[in-house]
Design a protein around this motif. Structure first.
Motif, PDB file in Angstrom:
ATOM      1  N   CYS A 201      35.997  44.829  22.823  1.00  0.00           N
ATOM      2  CA  CYS A 201      36.108  44.156  24.127  1.00  0.00           C
ATOM      3  C   CYS A 201      34.751  44.059  24.826  1.00  0.00           C
ATOM      4  CB  CYS A 201      37.105  44.903  25.007  1.00  0.00           C
ATOM      5  SG  CYS A 201      37.475  44.039  26.530  1.00  0.00           S
ATOM      6  N   ASP A 202      34.438  42.832  25.261  1.00  0.00           N
ATOM      7  CA  ASP A 202      33.179  42.570  25.974  1.00  0.00           C
ATOM      8  C   ASP A 202      33.406  42.289  27.457  1.00  0.00           C
ATOM      9  OD1 ASP A 202      31.393  42.957  23.985  1.00  0.00           O
ATOM     10  OD2 ASP A 202      31.081  40.853  23.498  1.00  0.00           O
ATOM     11  N   VAL A 203      34.684  42.157  27.849  1.00  0.00           N
ATOM     12  CA  VAL A 203      35.013  41.791  29.234  1.00  0.00           C
ATOM     13  C   VAL A 203      35.857  42.902  29.850  1.00  0.00           C
ATOM     14  CG1 VAL A 203      36.061  40.065  30.744  1.00  0.00           C
ATOM     15  CG2 VAL A 203      34.993  39.343  28.588  1.00  0.00           C
ATOM     16  N   ALA A 204      35.368  43.512  30.929  1.00  0.00           N
ATOM     17  CA  ALA A 204      36.068  44.631  31.564  1.00  0.00           C
ATOM     18  C   ALA A 204      37.166  44.116  32.504  1.00  0.00           C
ATOM     19  CB  ALA A 204      35.072  45.480  32.352  1.00  0.00           C
ATOM     20  N   GLU A 205      38.182  44.958  32.715  1.00  0.00           N
ATOM     21  CA  GLU A 205      39.274  44.596  33.630  1.00  0.00           C
ATOM     22  C   GLU A 205      38.744  44.349  35.039  1.00  0.00           C
ATOM     23  OE1 GLU A 205      42.574  43.966  33.478  1.00  0.00           O
ATOM     24  OE2 GLU A 205      42.314  43.899  31.312  1.00  0.00           O
ATOM     25  N   ARG A 206      37.718  45.094  35.431  1.00  0.00           N
ATOM     26  CA  ARG A 206      37.126  44.899  36.762  1.00  0.00           C
ATOM     27  C   ARG A 206      36.569  43.480  36.904  1.00  0.00           C
ATOM     28  NH1 ARG A 206      33.547  48.222  36.133  1.00  0.00           N
ATOM     29  NH2 ARG A 206      31.758  46.841  35.803  1.00  0.00           N
ATOM     30  N   ASP A 207      35.950  42.974  35.828  1.00  0.00           N
ATOM     31  CA  ASP A 207      35.409  41.603  35.846  1.00  0.00           C
ATOM     32  C   ASP A 207      36.534  40.584  36.023  1.00  0.00           C
ATOM     33  OD1 ASP A 207      32.804  42.544  35.397  1.00  0.00           O
ATOM     34  OD2 ASP A 207      33.140  42.585  33.227  1.00  0.00           O
ATOM     35  N   VAL A 208      37.645  40.842  35.338  1.00  0.00           N
ATOM     36  CA  VAL A 208      38.797  39.929  35.427  1.00  0.00           C
ATOM     37  C   VAL A 208      39.364  39.938  36.846  1.00  0.00           C
ATOM     38  CG1 VAL A 208      41.125  39.438  34.577  1.00  0.00           C
ATOM     39  CG2 VAL A 208      39.340  40.175  32.975  1.00  0.00           C
ATOM     40  N   ARG A 209      39.488  41.127  37.439  1.00  0.00           N
ATOM     41  CA  ARG A 209      40.010  41.234  38.819  1.00  0.00           C
ATOM     42  C   ARG A 209      39.100  40.509  39.805  1.00  0.00           C
ATOM     43  NH1 ARG A 209      41.145  46.629  37.486  1.00  0.00           N
ATOM     44  NH2 ARG A 209      39.275  47.321  38.597  1.00  0.00           N
ATOM     45  N   ASP A 210      37.785  40.700  39.638  1.00  0.00           N
ATOM     46  CA  ASP A 210      36.826  40.023  40.521  1.00  0.00           C
ATOM     47  C   ASP A 210      36.936  38.507  40.397  1.00  0.00           C
ATOM     48  OD1 ASP A 210      35.932  42.486  41.321  1.00  0.00           O
ATOM     49  OD2 ASP A 210      34.106  42.467  40.088  1.00  0.00           O
TER      50      ASP A 210
ATOM     51  N   GLN B  71      39.616  36.802  39.480  1.00  0.00           N
ATOM     52  CA  GLN B  71      40.873  36.368  40.094  1.00  0.00           C
ATOM     53  C   GLN B  71      40.748  36.278  41.612  1.00  0.00           C
ATOM     54  OE1 GLN B  71      43.493  39.281  37.916  1.00  0.00           O
ATOM     55  NE2 GLN B  71      44.889  37.559  37.885  1.00  0.00           N
ATOM     56  N   GLU B  72      40.087  37.260  42.204  1.00  0.00           N
ATOM     57  CA  GLU B  72      39.914  37.251  43.663  1.00  0.00           C
ATOM     58  C   GLU B  72      39.041  36.086  44.111  1.00  0.00           C
ATOM     59  OE1 GLU B  72      38.462  41.019  45.006  1.00  0.00           O
ATOM     60  OE2 GLU B  72      40.178  42.121  44.196  1.00  0.00           O
ATOM     61  N   LYS B  73      38.006  35.784  43.347  1.00  0.00           N
ATOM     62  CA  LYS B  73      37.078  34.711  43.714  1.00  0.00           C
ATOM     63  C   LYS B  73      37.719  33.336  43.585  1.00  0.00           C
ATOM     64  CE  LYS B  73      32.626  32.625  42.522  1.00  0.00           C
ATOM     65  NZ  LYS B  73      31.430  32.664  41.627  1.00  0.00           N
ATOM     66  N   TRP B  74      38.458  33.118  42.476  1.00  0.00           N
ATOM     67  CA  TRP B  74      38.966  31.781  42.176  1.00  0.00           C
ATOM     68  C   TRP B  74      40.436  31.580  42.530  1.00  0.00           C
ATOM     69  CZ3 TRP B  74      35.681  27.962  40.744  1.00  0.00           C
ATOM     70  CH2 TRP B  74      34.409  28.351  40.286  1.00  0.00           C
ATOM     71  N   SER B  75      41.156  32.654  42.851  1.00  0.00           N
ATOM     72  CA  SER B  75      42.600  32.585  43.168  1.00  0.00           C
ATOM     73  C   SER B  75      43.381  31.883  42.071  1.00  0.00           C
ATOM     74  CB  SER B  75      42.824  31.857  44.505  1.00  0.00           C
ATOM     75  OG  SER B  75      42.205  32.548  45.554  1.00  0.00           O
ATOM     76  N   LEU B  76      43.066  32.236  40.835  1.00  0.00           N
ATOM     77  CA  LEU B  76      43.753  31.667  39.682  1.00  0.00           C
ATOM     78  C   LEU B  76      44.399  32.784  38.867  1.00  0.00           C
ATOM     79  CD1 LEU B  76      41.219  29.022  38.261  1.00  0.00           C
ATOM     80  CD2 LEU B  76      43.359  28.559  39.457  1.00  0.00           C
ATOM     81  N   PRO B  77      45.600  32.528  38.331  1.00  0.00           N
ATOM     82  CA  PRO B  77      46.219  33.531  37.458  1.00  0.00           C
ATOM     83  C   PRO B  77      45.401  33.681  36.171  1.00  0.00           C
ATOM     84  CG  PRO B  77      47.801  31.813  38.122  1.00  0.00           C
ATOM     85  CD  PRO B  77      46.445  31.330  38.496  1.00  0.00           C
ATOM     86  N   VAL B  78      45.243  34.919  35.695  1.00  0.00           N
ATOM     87  CA  VAL B  78      44.611  35.177  34.403  1.00  0.00           C
ATOM     88  C   VAL B  78      45.664  35.820  33.501  1.00  0.00           C
ATOM     89  CG1 VAL B  78      42.805  36.409  33.153  1.00  0.00           C
ATOM     90  CG2 VAL B  78      42.311  35.466  35.413  1.00  0.00           C
TER      91      VAL B  78
END
Length: 251
Positions: free
Chosen positions: A185-194, A196-203
């Motif tokens: 894994c190269d992408v952390a859950e924290r990055d995904v949460r950030d 989602q908050e910035k773009w208001s899009l479901p991941v």
């Protein structure tokens, strides 16, 4: 104006494929416990006493080469996932039928999702391909791979191609592929949460391993159905509002 996506399960009954009353509908997209492969002109056939409307949508799958666009289309359609990666040379389309039950009134619809997959290099080389993919499109799935950090960083570039009209009313969802390959894994859950908050899009997340069964694809297909239905309702309400305004002006 950006529409706030509906909360999961607020429009479509979640996990309906596990309920007894869904069996008659899901049996029409299965054959010997595997998904049927529907051609462009084929559709599930229900008995005469069961009236089910079909709603049609065009979905474009966007993402860097190698993130798993072709594999995702195959997974959602219940087809064999390619063992070897190859660059899609042009536009490939895949038809997915998915029954969904509305929470509000219990109505069941077949969502016919025509998935459009186009290779990144082909999009660069041929100017006419992206406009063809955008024409009358209803939703875009923006893909990144959990094993490829550059594909995650590239999401804003991918989404920039879809800003403005006429793509303003297009449903946008982000899908992280190869989620189960956590050792790489190269992408952390924290990055995904950030994000989602910035773009208001479901991941949403899908695995890289081959899986057989509806449970594997149900969360993504239900989310897609939910957002598409919500978008249709918003569009219809907006049209009705404008029509009433026009009538008031005439009077």
């Amino acid at each position: 104006m950006t529409q706030v996506p509906p909360s999961s399960g607020s429009i479509v009954v979640a996990d309906w494929h596990r309920c007894k009353d869904s069996k008659e509908y899901f049996s029409k997209i299965l054959h010997k416990k595997r998904r049927k492969n529907f051609g462009l002109l084929e559709s599930p056939v229900m008995p005469p006493h069961v009236a089910v409307d079909t709603v049609h949508y065009k979905i474009f799958i966007s993402g860097k080469s190698g993130v798993g666009k072709t594999a995702l289309a195959a997974r959602l359609a219940g087809l064999n996932i390619p063992n070897m990666h190859y660059e899609t040379t042009g536009i490939e389309t895949t038809v997915v039928y998915w029954p969904a039950k509305l929470r509000e009134n219990g109505r069941v619809f077949f969502f016919r999702l025509q998935l459009w997959d186009c290779g990144e290099n082909a999009l660069r080389r041929f100017d006419h391909l992206l406009p063809a993919c955008k024409e009358q499109v209803d939703a875009v799935l923006f893909l990144f791979s959990f094993t490829d950090r550059t594909s995650f960083d590239d999401l804003s570039t991918q989404m920039a191609k879809w800003t403005g009209t006429p793509a303003g009313r297009v449903v946008k969802l982000v899908v992280g592929t190869k989620f189960d390959l956590f050792m790489h894994c190269d992408v952390a859950e924290r990055d995904v949460r950030d994000f989602q908050e910035k773009w208001s899009l479901p991941v949403l997340r899908v695995g890289g391993e081959v899986s057989d069964g509806l449970g594997d694809v149900a969360p993504l297909l239900n989310c897609l159905a939910e957002n598409l239905w919500h978008q249709d309702c918003v569009t219809a309400e907006s049209a009705r509002h404008h029509s009433q305004q026009d009538t008031g002006t005439l009077l």
